[in-house]
Design an enzyme around this catalytic site. Structure first.
Site, PDB file in Angstrom:
ATOM      1  N   ARG A   1     -10.208 -11.618   1.951  1.00 18.98           N
ATOM      2  CA  ARG A   1     -11.159 -12.579   1.387  1.00 18.98           C
ATOM      3  C   ARG A   1     -10.560 -13.986   1.318  1.00 18.98           C
ATOM      4  O   ARG A   1     -11.293 -14.967   1.353  1.00 18.98           O
ATOM      5  CB  ARG A   1     -11.636 -12.091   0.011  1.00 18.98           C
ATOM      6  CG  ARG A   1     -10.550 -11.979  -1.008  1.00 18.98           C
ATOM      7  CD  ARG A   1     -10.953 -11.136  -2.213  1.00 18.98           C
ATOM      8  NE  ARG A   1     -10.978  -9.697  -1.908  1.00 18.98           N
ATOM      9  CZ  ARG A   1     -11.316  -8.753  -2.790  1.00 18.98           C
ATOM     10  NH1 ARG A   1     -11.666  -9.092  -4.014  1.00 18.98           N
ATOM     11  NH2 ARG A   1     -11.300  -7.489  -2.452  1.00 18.98           N
TER      12      ARG A   1
ATOM     13  N   LYS B   1       0.842  -1.201   0.000  1.00 22.12           N
ATOM     14  CA  LYS B   1       0.000   0.000   0.000  1.00 22.12           C
ATOM     15  C   LYS B   1       0.877   1.251   0.000  1.00 22.12           C
ATOM     16  O   LYS B   1       2.008   1.202   0.497  1.00 22.12           O
ATOM     17  CB  LYS B   1      -0.875   0.024   1.269  1.00 22.12           C
ATOM     18  CG  LYS B   1      -2.002  -0.984   1.299  1.00 22.12           C
ATOM     19  CD  LYS B   1      -2.788  -0.867   2.607  1.00 22.12           C
ATOM     20  CE  LYS B   1      -3.868  -1.934   2.710  1.00 22.12           C
ATOM     21  NZ  LYS B   1      -4.953  -1.778   1.721  1.00 22.12           N
TER      22      LYS B   1
HETATM   23  N1  BES Z   1      -8.125  -3.966   4.535  1.00 23.35           N
HETATM   24  C1  BES Z   1      -8.278  -3.508   3.205  1.00 23.35           C
HETATM   25  C2  BES Z   1      -9.579  -2.734   3.017  1.00 23.35           C
HETATM   26  C3  BES Z   1      -9.636  -1.371   3.622  1.00 23.35           C
HETATM   27  C4  BES Z   1      -9.025  -0.312   3.009  1.00 23.35           C
HETATM   28  C5  BES Z   1     -10.359  -1.171   4.789  1.00 23.35           C
HETATM   29  C6  BES Z   1      -9.115   0.953   3.571  1.00 23.35           C
HETATM   30  C7  BES Z   1     -10.438   0.071   5.336  1.00 23.35           C
HETATM   31  C8  BES Z   1      -9.822   1.129   4.730  1.00 23.35           C
HETATM   32  C9  BES Z   1      -8.309  -4.679   2.234  1.00 23.35           C
HETATM   33  O1  BES Z   1      -7.505  -5.745   2.569  1.00 23.35           O
HETATM   34  C10 BES Z   1      -7.815  -4.171   0.915  1.00 23.35           C
HETATM   35  O2  BES Z   1      -6.674  -3.814   0.837  1.00 23.35           O
HETATM   36  N2  BES Z   1      -8.696  -4.165  -0.081  1.00 23.35           N
HETATM   37  C11 BES Z   1      -8.368  -3.693  -1.370  1.00 23.35           C
HETATM   38  C12 BES Z   1      -8.875  -4.697  -2.383  1.00 23.35           C
HETATM   39  C13 BES Z   1      -8.351  -4.502  -3.760  1.00 23.35           C
HETATM   40  C14 BES Z   1      -6.861  -4.788  -3.798  1.00 23.35           C
HETATM   41  C15 BES Z   1      -9.084  -5.413  -4.703  1.00 23.35           C
HETATM   42  C16 BES Z   1      -9.025  -2.338  -1.576  1.00 23.35           C
HETATM   43  O3  BES Z   1     -10.137  -2.131  -1.078  1.00 23.35           O
HETATM   44  O4  BES Z   1      -8.414  -1.484  -2.198  1.00 23.35           O
HETATM   45 MN    MN Z   2      -5.545  -5.523   1.821  1.00 20.93          MN
END
Ligand code: BES
Ligand code: MN
Ligand code: ZN
Length: 499
Positions: free
Chosen positions: A343, A269
């Site tokens: 997931r 990230k």
């Molecule tokens: N934990 C994150 C989701 C999240 C992001 C929760 C910001 C709260 C605030 C999750 O694991 C994630 O990174 N999801 C990605 C999925 C994508 C890579 C398909 C997302 O939401 O960007």
């Molecule tokens: Mn994630």
């Protein structure tokens, strides 16, 4: 201590306005836009030299929800607090929680004990008054040293019945547990340490049994999703299974995303998105909190909590974009993005609940997608389910607890995208940017093996994201995860127990 408890509580005896305590909280109702100075409020006003009447006349106090006014009587602080005049039940309950939380928070650092006056001693309003007061007493000060650690308040007496007090206390304990866990710094609750803590904590409860699948067992039994996500960290993943047997029959499974930290993994990230990922365990925190509350109260339900705990970080041992994983149920998944990790861990736990544990229904709770937070913001969770009945059950629970849910569709035609993105395997873990929350929900659905299933994407409220921009309830801690979902899940379980 991590996994802190609410202040000591008891039922107030005798005249609450003349009690030993150093402070008294006095509620003031409002009608047709005007404060009602009658009953206990009128009596307290007199003792405090008419300060309430004066403040109302001068326009300084109008008994709006959460409005407070301080007076004094015989060396005691009297905190008058407005309850507002909401006519809608769910708004009224939320105002009551907020008002009592606000009143008690004014006393936290000032007095050691307080009597809290609640107008009627029984019923939902009474319970939520106590819940509000206890949640307003919450502070995450475990890591603060001397100067910052000023909490004095350690005892609250309420003018409610024993049974209301007991239920409210158990609810608050569940929320405290969830808040502590959701906000804990990652290494305090690395998967193995979390397993130890859960084992110690929950073994105090009757009819509760904790089982931990360690890394070796996860590998041996083919939990490919949990293993892949967690293996990049030196602190290997675990699956914690907490059973509460309060009734016969097939269990309800509660599955909570417990990403102790989510850096995104090899698909790292950006810097500004990392910090709040210590609360990527808010789903598992809520599940554990709710199970705690249910077990403490001896609810007549059979519940199993599944907590797949992992740390998603890049290293030489991490899973890689383009890896193909074999999941616990045999499905193969092509990893298109290592940041779509939740997931994968949930899918294994959901499939295990459906097939090995014979769950009669499955509820999963997860800070799963940024898309859900973007769509619904800091105060509302997305709910996905094919069952109209379950949707109604959760709506009813949310009416009581004020934890708002809004349905998003399980759009079948989006499932194809997940398949299209996986030339080598059955399904990809991520496909589309648009409709990201829906796509994640469809991925999870693939693993429920036909069991009734609710998926709650709590990315916004679970983390407390963007809280500075909206007015959060006064019974939430500011700037950190609020323990969202504990009360919702408890209310859902309680309704099941009543059937
Ligand atoms: N934990 C994150 C989701 C999240 C992001 C929760 C910001 C709260 C605030 C999750 O694991 C994630 O990174 N999801 C990605 C999925 C994508 C890579 C398909 C997302 O939401 O960007
Ligand atoms: Mn994630
Ligand atoms: Zn995550």
């Amino acid at each position: 201590m991590l996994f802190s408890k609410p202040p000591k509580v008891d039922v107030a005896r005798g005249d609450p306005l003349e009690a030993e305590a150093a402070a008294v909280v006095v509620p003031v109702r409002r009608k047709d836009g005007k404060p009602l100075i009658e009953g206990i409020a009128a009596k307290a006003d007199k003792l405090a030299g008419g300060i309430l009447t004066s403040a109302v006349e001068s326009g300084d106090f109008s008994a709006k929800a959460c409005e407070t006014l301080k007076g004094y009587h015989g060396g005691r602080v009297i905190v008058f607090v407005g309850l507002g005049d909401a006519s809608e039940k769910s708004k009224l309950l939320d105002d009551i929680r907020g008002a009592y939380a606000k009143a008690v928070s004014l006393l936290l650092d000032k007095v050691e004990s307080a009597v809290v006056i609640v107008e009627s001693s029984d019923g939902l309003e009474a319970r939520e008054a106590v819940v509000g007061a206890l949640l307003g007493s919450y502070k995450f000060d475990y890591f603060k040293t001397k100067d910052n650690k000023k909490r004095k308040l350690s005892k609250l007496s309420f003018t409610v019945s024993e049974s209301v007090l007991e239920e409210a206390l158990a609810i608050a304990e569940g929320v405290y547990l969830a808040r502590d866990l959701a906000n804990a710094p990652p290494h305090e609750v690395s998967p193995p340490r979390l397993a130890d803590k859960v084992q110690k904590l929950f073994s105090q409860l009757k009819n509760v049994n904790v089982e931990v699948f360690d890394y070796n067992r996860l590998v041996e039994e083919g939990f490919g999703g949990i293993v892949a996500v967690g293996k990049g960290s030196k602190e290997k993943p675990v699956l914690i299974i907490v059973r509460y047997s309060g009734a016969e029959g097939d269990p309800i499974a509660l599955v909570g995303k417990t990403m102790v930290f989510d850096s995104g993994g090899i698909n790292l990230k950006p810097s500004q998105a990392l910090f709040e990922m210590r609360s990527d365990k808010a789903g598992g925190s809520a599940v554990l909190g709710a199970l705690w509350t249910a077990a403490r109260l001896g609810l007549k339900v059979n519940v199993i909590a599944l907590i797949p705990a992992a740390i998603n970080v890049p290293s030489g041992e991490s899973y890689l974009p383009s890896d193909v994983i074999k999941m616990w149920d045999g499905t193969t998944v092509e990893v298109t993005n290592t940041d779509a990790e939740g997931r994968l861990t949930l899918a294994d736990a959901i499939a295990y609940a459906a097939k090995a544990l014979k769950a009669r229904e499955i509820v999963d709770v997860a800070t799963l997608t940024g898309a859900a937070a973007v769509a619904l913001g800091p105060l509302i969770a997305a709910i996905f389910t094919r069952s109209q009945e379950l949707l109604e059950e959760f709506r009813r629970a949310a009416e009581v607890t004020g934890e708002k849910v809004w349905p998003l569709p399980l759009e079948d035609s989006y499932k194809a995208a997940l398949e299209k993105k996986a030339p080598l395997a059955d399904i990809a873990n991520a496909a589309m940017r648009y409709g990201g929350a829906i796509s994640a929900a469809l991925f999870l659905e693939h693993f429920n093996h036909g069991k009734p299933h609710v998926h709650l994407d709590i990315a916004g409220p679970g983390i407390g994201l963007g809280g500075e921009a909206v007015s959060q309830p006064a019974y939430w801690p500011s700037g950190i995860a609020p323990g969202w979902g504990v009360r919702l899940l408890y209310e859902y379980l309680k309704a099941k127990a009543g059937k």
